[in-house]
Design a protein around this motif. Structure first.
Motif, short mmCIF file in Angstrom:
data_model
loop_
_atom_site.label_atom_id
_atom_site.label_comp_id
_atom_site.label_asym_id
_atom_site.label_seq_id
_atom_site.Cartn_x
_atom_site.Cartn_y
_atom_site.Cartn_z
N SER A 178 1.91 13.29 7.46
CA SER A 178 1.63 12.39 8.59
C SER A 178 0.20 11.88 8.59
O SER A 178 -0.17 11.11 9.48
N ALA A 179 -0.60 12.26 7.60
CA ALA A 179 -2.03 11.93 7.63
C ALA A 179 -2.28 10.42 7.69
O ALA A 179 -3.26 9.98 8.29
N VAL A 180 -1.40 9.61 7.05
CA VAL A 180 -1.62 8.16 7.02
C VAL A 180 -0.57 7.41 7.83
O VAL A 180 -0.45 6.19 7.72
N LEU A 210 0.94 -2.21 -1.28
CA LEU A 210 1.39 -1.71 0.01
C LEU A 210 0.29 -0.96 0.73
O LEU A 210 -0.66 -0.45 0.12
N SER A 211 0.44 -0.84 2.04
CA SER A 211 -0.47 -0.02 2.83
C SER A 211 -0.28 1.45 2.48
O SER A 211 0.73 1.84 1.88
N ALA A 212 -1.24 2.27 2.89
CA ALA A 212 -1.15 3.71 2.62
C ALA A 212 0.10 4.31 3.26
O ALA A 212 0.78 5.15 2.66
N ALA A 213 0.43 3.85 4.48
CA ALA A 213 1.61 4.38 5.17
C ALA A 213 2.88 4.00 4.43
O ALA A 213 3.80 4.82 4.29
N SER A 214 2.95 2.76 3.95
CA SER A 214 4.14 2.33 3.21
C SER A 214 4.26 3.08 1.89
O SER A 214 5.36 3.44 1.46
N GLN A 215 3.14 3.33 1.23
CA GLN A 215 3.18 4.11 -0.01
C GLN A 215 3.68 5.52 0.26
O GLN A 215 4.42 6.09 -0.55
N GLN A 216 3.30 6.09 1.41
CA GLN A 216 3.80 7.41 1.76
C GLN A 216 5.32 7.39 1.88
O GLN A 216 6.02 8.31 1.43
N MET A 217 5.86 6.35 2.48
CA MET A 217 7.31 6.23 2.63
C MET A 217 8.01 6.09 1.28
O MET A 217 9.10 6.62 1.08
N THR A 241 8.38 17.63 -4.52
CA THR A 241 7.09 17.77 -3.85
C THR A 241 6.50 16.40 -3.54
O THR A 241 6.46 15.53 -4.41
N ILE A 242 6.05 16.24 -2.30
CA ILE A 242 5.34 15.04 -1.88
C ILE A 242 3.89 15.46 -1.63
O ILE A 242 3.58 16.10 -0.63
N TYR A 243 3.02 15.13 -2.57
CA TYR A 243 1.63 15.56 -2.48
C TYR A 243 0.85 14.70 -1.49
O TYR A 243 1.18 13.53 -1.26
N GLN A 244 -0.22 15.29 -0.95
CA GLN A 244 -1.09 14.54 -0.06
C GLN A 244 -1.73 13.37 -0.82
O GLN A 244 -1.85 12.27 -0.29
N GLU A 245 -2.15 13.62 -2.06
CA GLU A 245 -2.65 12.56 -2.92
C GLU A 245 -1.44 11.97 -3.64
O GLU A 245 -0.94 12.55 -4.61
N LEU A 246 -0.95 10.84 -3.18
CA LEU A 246 0.30 10.29 -3.69
C LEU A 246 0.20 9.99 -5.18
O LEU A 246 -0.80 9.44 -5.66
N ASP A 247 1.26 10.34 -5.91
CA ASP A 247 1.27 10.17 -7.37
C ASP A 247 2.12 8.97 -7.76
O ASP A 247 2.99 9.06 -8.63
N LEU A 248 1.85 7.83 -7.13
CA LEU A 248 2.57 6.60 -7.44
C LEU A 248 1.83 5.81 -8.51
O LEU A 248 0.61 5.94 -8.66
N VAL A 249 2.56 4.97 -9.24
CA VAL A 249 1.97 4.14 -10.29
C VAL A 249 1.78 2.73 -9.73
O VAL A 249 2.75 2.01 -9.49
N ALA A 250 0.52 2.36 -9.52
CA ALA A 250 0.20 1.14 -8.76
C ALA A 250 0.78 -0.11 -9.39
O ALA A 250 1.16 -1.05 -8.69
#
Length: 539
Positions: free
Chosen positions: A179-181, A152-159, A93-102
């Protein structure tokens, strides 16, 4: 763009969900949902904000347990007791609110929990190599595996989040508003990856408000309304827009704009005056006025300087030339406090990252700009703060009507209402709205339109930026067309139409050496001002 034809697939579903029910205290989020997904297809999940989409995908991801209903995987009943159980089956699952560890690197995030180890030691060279391969496959070789993901930018984090899903060898990938960001080129890269995945038999559940995306990438559609399946298996490219909208809302709705009232008298002094405003590298020589009760729209391509104008007026960016006056008094450049004290409010384009405290309550998000009102002897009156927020929640019909709820749990439309409620509580005199209905479903957007018109009726001066031409023309009294950081034209909204705005934008950008390819589709009910690719919204 028309997606290439895909090979015929077996009708036997990879995944079946039947009669899924999920209840939270006081809320029945899912009241009986059916969904089946086949291997190698893109199955699009549609519904208004609050229809139950997020809850359903959390059930599928193992984050929530259903109260009733069954889940079958390749024909066998399964229990998804936790996210690890879903991953073991091949559900990512790729959530809209990204669950990455900054604080971790890109590679560490991609392989979090699945690090390559030898004799108990992580092998960073190996995970960096594999992360680089995945990012190159996604068309982003410039994202360094060793970079800290928080930089990273929001778009790069999405990738990076998408790369993580690919690294799990998933057989079903859920993408929630992916595609939101992303910009248009990145969306095209994403679609190329999706087509590559489905060609190899991977299934994708795709959630988006943008109907043009659904038509381009989708195979079948399931529509949710009020936590129930109202239609499933609809062909994505052949189902008429009006039919989809009616299923989502229970009524036929497109752009529902309130009636314009009597125009503001010509002799009324302006409340907001922007004179020869400039921001180096973004725009220059921008001048306009807004009278009390008037709505002025800014139309132009993404990157034309529209958003930067609003942010500079608000003081979030420091102007390099020109001046801004509110009620005849000049605002200090680059001073948000000065603007807020003068009665200026901003609802930014990226409300989640720029306007909301996602971990705080609805009440605190509404009151944050008015806390001095609730201070007594140096202490904050929580009861007074909650009571004032409760009144705004009731007035704006924020759902659920619970001012103590974390704002992150609200749908996009209700989060936008919370942002507007903040400035209503503040009694702002000038309201700046940047993409006020982005990510908002067709039902909620008509409520926001009515609210904006009501604010104007109360004497608020409103400035609206939108990529959707019908939205600008339907809301505004006057429209400024912006291209390459310049105002090309200023005309009454009723003297313009979509084609005229597009012509002005194209003339302005071609003059400066940029000839964007602009697409618009009347069938989707909207024209968006974007470069190279049309992005329709379900409206």
């Amino acid at each position: 763009m028309t997606a290439p034809a895909r090979e015929a697939r077996s009708d036997a579903p990879l995944l079946e969900m039947q009669g899924i029910v999920k209840t939270f205290p006081g809320v029945r989020a899912l009241g009986g949902v059916d969904l089946d997904v086949r291997a190698g297809e893109v199955h699009c999940l549609l519904g208004q904000n609050g229809a139950g989409k997020s809850t359903l995908i959390k059930v599928l991801a193992g984050a929530h347990q259903p109260d009733e209903g069954t889940i079958s995987w390749q024909g066998e009943r399964v229990a998804l007791g936790n996210p690890q159980a879903a991953l073991r089956l091949g559900i990512a699952t790729i959530y809209q609110e990204l669950d990455l560890v900054a604080g971790l690197t890109v590679a560490d995030n991609v392989f979090l929990g699945r690090e390559q180890a030898q004799l108990g030691f992580v092998r960073p060279r190996e995970i960096n190599r594999r992360a680089a391969e995945l990012l190159t496959r996604l068309g982003h070789p410039e994202i360094r595996p060793g970079a800290e993901v928080g930089s990273l930018s929001a778009a790069s984090q999405q990738m990076v989040s998408i790369a993580r899903a690919l690294s799990q060898d998933a057989r079903l990938i859920i993408m929630d508003e992916p595609s939101a960001v992303l910009d248009n080129e990145e969306v095209e890269r994403l679609f190329a990856v999706i087509r590559d995945l489905t060609a190899s038999g991977v299934a994708v559940v795709y959630i988006s408000h943008r109907l043009e995306e659904i038509r381009e990438i989708g195979d079948r559609i399931t529509v949710l309304k009020d936590g129930r399946t109202v239609a499933t298996g609809l062909p994505a490219r052949e189902t008429p827009t009006r039919e989809v909208i009616t299923l989502m809302t229970g009524r036929t709705i497109e752009y529902v704009f309130p009636e314009r009232r009597t125009p503001v008298a010509a002799g009324t002094p302006p409340l907001l005056e922007v004179e020869d405003l400039g921001l180096r590298g973004a725009f220059s020589g921008v001048s306009f006025t807004v009278r009390p009760g008037e709505i002025v729209g800014l139309a132009g391509l993404v990157g034309s300087g529209r958003s930067e104008v609003l942010e500079t007026v608000y003081g979030a960016r420091r102007a390099t030339s020109g001046r801004v006056r509110v009620g005849g008094r000049a605002l200090r450049p680059g001073d948000v406090g000065s603007a807020v004290a003068a009665g200026v409010g901003l609802a930014p384009e990226e409300r989640k990252s720029q306007a909301l405290l996602l971990g705080e309550s609805v009440a605190r998000n509404i009151s944050i700009s008015s806390l001095a009102r609730f201070a007594r002897g140096g202490f904050l009156s929580g009861a007074g703060e909650r009571a004032a927020a409760r009144e705004q929640v009731r007035s704006l019909d924020v759902r659920p009507a619970d001012e103590t709820r974390e704002v992150r749990t609200l749908s996009g439309g209700n989060q936008q209402k919370v942002v507007l409620a903040r400035w209503l509580l503040r009694d702002c005199r000038v309201l700046l709205l940047d993409e006020p209905t982005r990510g908002v479903d067709v039902g909620a957007r008509s409520e926001i339109y009515a609210l904006v018109r009501d604010l104007a009726d109360r004497g608020v001066a409103v400035v609206v930026v939108s990529s959707e031409i019908p939205e600008v023309l339907g809301l505004a009294d006057r429209v400024l067309v912006v291209a390459e950081g310049r105002v090309l034209a200023e005309e009454p909204a009723d003297a313009l139409d979509e084609h005229r705005v597009l012509d002005l934008v194209m003339q302005g950008t071609t003059t400066h050496g940029v000839a964007p390819e602009l697409h618009h589709t009347s069938g989707a009910g909207t024209t968006r001002l974007e470069k190279t690719q049309h992005e329709g919204t379900v409206a």
